[in-house]
Motif scaffolding. Structure first.
Motif, PDB file in Angstrom:
ATOM      1  N   SER A   6       0.835  -1.199   0.000  1.00 52.99           N
ATOM      2  CA  SER A   6       0.000   0.000   0.000  1.00 52.99           C
ATOM      3  C   SER A   6       0.875   1.255   0.000  1.00 52.99           C
ATOM      4  O   SER A   6       1.993   1.248   0.499  1.00 52.99           O
ATOM      5  CB  SER A   6      -0.925   0.008   1.217  1.00 52.99           C
ATOM      6  OG  SER A   6      -0.162   0.071   2.394  1.00 52.99           O
ATOM      7  N   THR A   7       0.334   2.299  -0.591  1.00 54.05           N
ATOM      8  CA  THR A   7       1.024   3.587  -0.614  1.00 54.05           C
ATOM      9  C   THR A   7       0.642   4.355   0.640  1.00 54.05           C
ATOM     10  O   THR A   7      -0.547   4.480   0.944  1.00 54.05           O
ATOM     11  CB  THR A   7       0.604   4.401  -1.855  1.00 54.05           C
ATOM     12  OG1 THR A   7       0.919   3.648  -3.024  1.00 54.05           O
ATOM     13  CG2 THR A   7       1.308   5.734  -1.908  1.00 54.05           C
ATOM     14  N   ASP A   9      -0.650   7.069   2.994  1.00 59.90           N
ATOM     15  CA  ASP A   9      -1.692   8.018   2.596  1.00 59.90           C
ATOM     16  C   ASP A   9      -2.037   9.040   3.675  1.00 59.90           C
ATOM     17  O   ASP A   9      -3.147   9.542   3.717  1.00 59.90           O
ATOM     18  CB  ASP A   9      -2.936   7.228   2.191  1.00 59.90           C
ATOM     19  CG  ASP A   9      -3.831   8.008   1.246  1.00 59.90           C
ATOM     20  OD1 ASP A   9      -3.318   8.865   0.518  1.00 59.90           O
ATOM     21  OD2 ASP A   9      -5.043   7.751   1.245  1.00 59.90           O
ATOM     22  N   ALA A  24       4.802  10.652  -0.430  1.00 58.85           N
ATOM     23  CA  ALA A  24       4.623   9.456  -1.251  1.00 58.85           C
ATOM     24  C   ALA A  24       3.916   9.794  -2.559  1.00 58.85           C
ATOM     25  O   ALA A  24       4.191   9.196  -3.585  1.00 58.85           O
ATOM     26  CB  ALA A  24       3.828   8.399  -0.495  1.00 58.85           C
ATOM     27  N   ARG A  25       2.996  10.768  -2.475  1.00 63.38           N
ATOM     28  CA  ARG A  25       2.286  11.149  -3.697  1.00 63.38           C
ATOM     29  C   ARG A  25       1.638  12.516  -3.544  1.00 63.38           C
ATOM     30  O   ARG A  25       1.439  13.002  -2.430  1.00 63.38           O
ATOM     31  CB  ARG A  25       1.251  10.111  -4.083  1.00 63.38           C
ATOM     32  CG  ARG A  25       0.103   9.994  -3.130  1.00 63.38           C
ATOM     33  CD  ARG A  25      -0.832   8.917  -3.593  1.00 63.38           C
ATOM     34  NE  ARG A  25      -1.918   8.745  -2.643  1.00 63.38           N
ATOM     35  CZ  ARG A  25      -2.947   7.980  -2.863  1.00 63.38           C
ATOM     36  NH1 ARG A  25      -3.041   7.320  -3.987  1.00 63.38           N
ATOM     37  NH2 ARG A  25      -3.886   7.864  -1.964  1.00 63.38           N
ATOM     38  N   PRO A  44       7.526  12.952  -4.576  1.00 66.52           N
ATOM     39  CA  PRO A  44       7.694  11.680  -3.875  1.00 66.52           C
ATOM     40  C   PRO A  44       9.144  11.457  -3.437  1.00 66.52           C
ATOM     41  O   PRO A  44      10.082  11.683  -4.202  1.00 66.52           O
ATOM     42  CB  PRO A  44       7.246  10.649  -4.921  1.00 66.52           C
ATOM     43  CG  PRO A  44       6.209  11.397  -5.711  1.00 66.52           C
ATOM     44  CD  PRO A  44       6.769  12.789  -5.821  1.00 66.52           C
ATOM     45  N   GLY A  81       1.659  11.095   2.356  1.00 63.16           N
ATOM     46  CA  GLY A  81       2.866  10.305   2.560  1.00 63.16           C
ATOM     47  C   GLY A  81       2.832   9.550   3.865  1.00 63.16           C
ATOM     48  O   GLY A  81       1.778   9.227   4.388  1.00 63.16           O
ATOM     49  N   GLU A  82       4.020   9.316   4.380  1.00 61.87           N
ATOM     50  CA  GLU A  82       4.202   8.541   5.602  1.00 61.87           C
ATOM     51  C   GLU A  82       4.729   9.435   6.711  1.00 61.87           C
ATOM     52  O   GLU A  82       5.764  10.075   6.545  1.00 61.87           O
ATOM     53  CB  GLU A  82       5.187   7.401   5.342  1.00 61.87           C
ATOM     54  CG  GLU A  82       5.479   6.550   6.537  1.00 61.87           C
ATOM     55  CD  GLU A  82       6.487   5.456   6.228  1.00 61.87           C
ATOM     56  OE1 GLU A  82       6.728   4.647   7.138  1.00 61.87           O
ATOM     57  OE2 GLU A  82       7.042   5.407   5.116  1.00 61.87           O
TER      58      GLU A  82
END
Length: 86
Positions: A6-7, A9, A24-25, A44, A81-82
């Motif tokens: 999983s990305t 989010d 991340a995106r 990213p 992202g994280e």
């Protein structure tokens, strides 16, 4: 094994002052917005730190690559992202 990771989010708009996010995106289809974000170093893999949050507007001041940047709430919602531990 056929499992797609999983990305991350977590939205930048959910972070508080002092928290760190690894991007991340960027959740936008708008070419101008994406180009502006990338020109600011938000892409990213980038690491950013929230330095302050305006509780009234949701605006965030972040530090990315040693530079302070002010983001409106509508833009901060699009950076995902994280959340990282310090």
């Amino acid at each position: 094994d056929g499992v797609v990771p999983s990305t991350p989010d977590e939205r930048l708009s959910d972070l508080e002052a002092g928290q760190v996010l690894r991007v991340a995106r960027l959740r936008s289809q708008d070419a101008d917005t994406l180009a502006w974000l990338e020109a600011q170093g938000l892409k990213p893999g980038s690491m950013l730190r929230v330095t302050s949050v305006d509780a009234g507007t949701g605006e965030r001041i972040i530090e990315v690559h040693g530079t302070a940047l002010r983001l409106e709430a509508r833009i901060a919602e699009r950076v995902c992202g994280e959340r990282m531990r310090e």
